[in-house]
Write an enzyme that holds these catalytic residues in place. Structure first.
Site, short mmCIF file in Angstrom:
data_model
loop_
_atom_site.label_atom_id
_atom_site.label_comp_id
_atom_site.label_asym_id
_atom_site.label_seq_id
_atom_site.Cartn_x
_atom_site.Cartn_y
_atom_site.Cartn_z
N TRP A 1 -6.96 14.09 8.73
CA TRP A 1 -5.48 14.05 9.03
C TRP A 1 -4.55 15.70 8.50
O TRP A 1 -3.33 15.77 8.40
CB TRP A 1 -4.50 13.04 7.86
CG TRP A 1 -4.83 12.58 6.56
CD1 TRP A 1 -5.42 11.33 6.08
CD2 TRP A 1 -4.74 13.59 5.42
NE1 TRP A 1 -5.57 11.35 4.61
CE2 TRP A 1 -4.96 12.49 4.11
CE3 TRP A 1 -3.85 14.27 5.09
CZ2 TRP A 1 -4.73 13.38 2.61
CZ3 TRP A 1 -2.96 14.92 3.48
CH2 TRP A 1 -4.06 13.75 2.70
N ASN B 1 1.01 -1.72 -0.62
CA ASN B 1 0.35 0.43 -0.07
C ASN B 1 0.41 1.33 -0.41
O ASN B 1 1.54 1.49 1.00
CB ASN B 1 -0.84 -0.51 1.48
CG ASN B 1 -2.17 1.24 0.96
OD1 ASN B 1 -2.84 0.96 0.83
ND2 ASN B 1 -2.15 2.13 2.33
N GLU B 2 1.28 2.48 -1.06
CA GLU B 2 1.30 3.40 -0.99
C GLU B 2 2.53 3.01 -0.58
O GLU B 2 3.34 3.23 0.63
CB GLU B 2 0.92 4.24 0.20
CG GLU B 2 -0.74 4.86 -0.50
CD GLU B 2 -1.09 5.43 0.26
OE1 GLU B 2 -1.55 6.86 1.24
OE2 GLU B 2 -2.41 6.44 -0.03
N LYS C 1 -10.26 6.90 12.86
CA LYS C 1 -12.11 6.89 12.91
C LYS C 1 -12.75 8.62 12.23
O LYS C 1 -14.42 7.84 12.40
CB LYS C 1 -12.43 6.41 14.05
CG LYS C 1 -11.47 7.81 15.47
CD LYS C 1 -12.24 6.89 16.80
CE LYS C 1 -11.28 8.35 17.93
NZ LYS C 1 -10.09 7.87 17.73
N HIS D 1 -12.14 9.79 10.04
CA HIS D 1 -11.94 9.55 8.72
C HIS D 1 -13.23 9.04 7.88
O HIS D 1 -14.29 8.14 7.36
CB HIS D 1 -10.53 8.79 7.78
CG HIS D 1 -10.35 8.79 6.77
ND1 HIS D 1 -11.29 8.93 4.77
CD2 HIS D 1 -9.84 9.92 6.09
CE1 HIS D 1 -10.37 8.86 4.14
NE2 HIS D 1 -9.48 9.76 4.43
N GLU E 1 -8.27 5.29 -4.45
CA GLU E 1 -8.78 5.93 -3.12
C GLU E 1 -9.12 7.46 -3.19
O GLU E 1 -8.45 8.23 -3.95
CB GLU E 1 -7.91 6.42 -1.62
CG GLU E 1 -7.31 4.69 -1.58
CD GLU E 1 -6.06 4.77 -0.31
OE1 GLU E 1 -6.02 5.74 0.26
OE2 GLU E 1 -5.48 3.57 -0.39
#
Ligand code: GLA
Length: 665
Positions: A306, A141-142, A347, A349, A298
């Site tokens: 963030w 991932n990323e 949580k 997001h 995404e």
């Protein structure tokens, strides 16, 4: 057309999985990315795998008609792994360890990490290679996210091996790095360390090689996993999710190894111009693999968690940004994540299924978008609709970011500034490397190519000679691939075609509030603005005239055959050449000896486009309305806060559909 998001069922009890599938069906979800951070659940101990729960989830999804983009789960090694093998942990440039407790806690070069990741991927691939639900593989991932560069002992060993592979002899490295400067001459590869904290500036060629090494090392991890997946007999496309223009990974190089490009993109709803930066990322993703539609892997349905302030998206904004992706070549819209977490760092997001449930605007918009995507017609695959190419080059980005230059330049911000000026004109643009095939383009905009290879320079010149219009801008063709000056001055490769030579760079004080404010900002007093007057001396067409404001650099150039299009007015270079054009074969080569502000970029590019006869996708639109073409479909999106009126006559003869409520036919 894929629709869905990251699905993390390991955060929920089994009853919820059934509800999830039912809700996914309601929302029109077609595919989920499964198990991206589930390593500790799939492998609770070394040598012990628990696939029962994953079997159940995959079968449930399959029965529900939802395809799986199966993750390899290697982005967050479990606590048992980092406890047993603490030497797999990465370190920063001060030697401080990145401890477990978050994610991405692995040194990319760690043999222990590589062995454990390989064992996990082997087990997953052997089990699910032939599962009919699995339509794609989501590796890690990323790559490089959070932890851009690792300076650990693992990195030191691997960097030395990478250098020995590149240079073969230590003398070759010494010569490439110019190590006779400051007594840096090495007598053995074993003396080289990653660019850790040093008293003062480190060797720039070494910095550049470390960036190349990092990109290659991360890519080698991806390839390790991809080869395991293929070795297990899996035939589905394999990808890993990109992050737009991301410094540590040269996505031009990576794209060759991707079956499909996938991207994560989080424009800031607080920034009214962020849709333009998002468009930049979409066009870059399309350009990386022009013949294969990419996927938006995404985005957020609503607010993030963030940024310092995480504004909600406006009503319709999520759909607008989704359609922007499709207009610019995507064949899938996915989100982080399907169901909002109850616990953990993310949580707050937003998700497709919000914590507050189906009563929410988010849910209504998610369901509506699913229906709209399902109703879209087949769109062109492999859109080559642009006549303008914008050069964006990672090697140059790395080199231009080295310290100790005439002025601090934020290459990404500058290329985005040029891009935004083209976007505001509603002109379609592709991204290219200096070495890319440029045939088919009318104009190539090549900003600030500080590091320019021989092949790149020859390619740009050949493009102009064949009839193209090339725009080169300040601080270009300064160094070779070792970040060293070429003999004979600056612009040694492009200068003869540009019809100029460059005497000096002439730094200006950075404008207040820009990202280019270096340590010397303020020492020279007030910022100095210069103005280049266009069309004052000679213009081949009745192009726009006026002034632009140059920033950061006011280069001292001298004509050697070029025609003058604009001069500095005021300041120390008053009446000296600032903007030139030269005939090259059947084409033209422009040079702009400064770095314009946003308005100046638009003035310059619109002039070049007008001379070249480049048309917008759609004429006469307000700046907040975006226009993009995908094959014979023109997409118009109103990103502004209020309705606009446009003249629909220009749409003929293209197939069209209006995609926001703000626009009426
Ligand atoms: C990244 C990660 C996701 C998630 C999102 C949050 O894109 O890949 O796992 O953390 O950010 O925005």
């Amino acid at each position: 057309m894929h629709y869905g998001g990251d699905y993390n069922p390991e955060q929920w009890p089994e009853e919820t999985w059934h509800e999830d599938v039912r809700l996914m069906q309601q929302a029109g979800v077609t595919m989920v990315s499964l198990g991206i951070f589930a390593w500790s659940r799939i492998q609770p101990a070394e040598g012990v795998f628990d696939f029962a729960w994953l079997d159940t989830v995959i079968d449930l999804l399959h029965e529900g008609g939802i395809a799986v983009d199966l993750a390899t789960a290697t982005a967050s090694p479990p606590p048992w792994a980092t406890t047993a093998y603490p030497q797999m942990l990465p370190q920063d440039e001060n030697g401080a360890t990145y401890w477990p407790g978050s994610r991405q806690q692995f040194a990319p070069a760690s043999p222990e990490y590589r062995r454990l990741a390989a064992e996990l991927v082997t087990a997953l691939a052997n089990r699910y290679a032939k599962h009919p639900a699995v339509v794609m593989w989501h590796v890690n991932n990323e790559y490089g996210c959070h932890l851009n560069y690792d300076y650990s002992d693992n990195a030191a060993v691997a960097f030395r091996a990478w250098l020995a592979g590149k240079y073969t002899t230590i003398d070759a490295l010494n010569s490439a790095w110019g190590t006779d400067f400051w007594s840096q001459r090495y007598t053995d590869f074993g003396q080289i360390v990653p660019p850790r904290k040093a008293p003062y500036s480190r060797n720039p060629a070494g910095e550049l090689d470390f960036k190349r090494y990092t990109s290659d090392t991360l890519l080698s991890l991806y390839l390790m996993e991809k080869n395991i997946i293929r070795g297990a007999g899996a035939t589905q496309p394999v990808t890993t999710n990109f992050m737009g223009a991301f410094p540590p990974a040269d996505y031009w190089r990576w794209a060759q190894e991707m079956d499909v490009i996938t991207d994560d993109c989080y424009p800031d709803p607080n920034d009214p111009e962020s849709f333009r930066i998002a468009a930049f990322a979409r066009d870059l993703m399309r350009s990386l693999k022009p013949d294969t539609p990419w996927l938006l892997m995404e985005q957020a349905t609503n607010a993030l968690n963030w940024r310092p302030t995480n504004a909600p998206k406006s009503p319709g904004q999520m759909a607008a940004l989704s359609m922007q992706s499709i207009a610019r070549g995507a064949d899938g819209i996915l989100f982080f994540q399907w169901r909002q977490s109850r616990a953990g760092s993310e949580k707050f997001h937003s998700a497709m299924y919000p914590h507050a449930g189906t009563r929410t605007r988010t849910w209504r918009e998610v369901v509506q978008l699913g229906a709209e995507l399902a109703a879209l017609p087949q769109l062109a695959v492999g859109s080559r609709d642009a006549r303008v190419a914008l050069v964006f080059d990672w090697e140059n980005w790395w080199a231009i970011s080295n310290p100790d230059h005439p002025v601090v330049l934020d290459y990404l911000e500058l290329v985005q500034r040029w891009y935004a000026s083209i976007h505001r004109q509603h002109i379609q643009v592709d991204f290219v490397m200096p070495e890319s095939d440029l045939s088919g383009y009318t104009v190539v905009v090549a900003p600030h190519l500080y590091l320019l290879t021989e092949a790149g320079a020859a390619n740009l010149i050949a493009f102009a000679a064949a009839g193209g219009d090339l725009l080169v801008t300040a601080f270009s063709d300064v160094v070779d691939e070792n970040d060293a000056f070429r003999p004979g001055g600056y612009l040694t490769q492009l200068g003869p075609s540009l019809g100029i030579w460059l005497e000096d760079f002439g730094a200006l004080v950075a404008p207040a509030g820009t990202s280019n404010t270096g340590s010397s900002a303020g020492e020279n007093g007030v910022p100095v603005a210069i103005a280049a007057t266009l069309g004052q001396v000679y213009a081949p067409l009745d192009g726009p005239t006026g002034t632009i404001t140059g920033t950061l650099l006011a280069e001292e150039i001298h004509l050697e055959g070029a025609e003058l299009l604009g001069s500095f007015s005021g300041g120390r270079l008053d009446e000296q050449p600032a903007f030139t054009v030269n005939a090259v074969g059947a084409g033209r080569a422009y040079y702009l000896a400064t770095i314009p502000d946003a308005a100046g970029c638009e003035t310059v590019t619109s002039y070049v486009f007008e001379v070249a006869g480049v048309e917008p996708v759609y004429a006469g639109l307000p700046a907040t309305v975006e226009a993009a073409r995908r094959g014979d479909t023109v997409v118009l999106i109103n990103h502004g806060g209020s309705a606009v009126e446009i003249d629909a006559i220009d749409l003929d003869p293209f197939a069209y559909r209006f995609i926001t409520d703000d626009v009426e036919a």
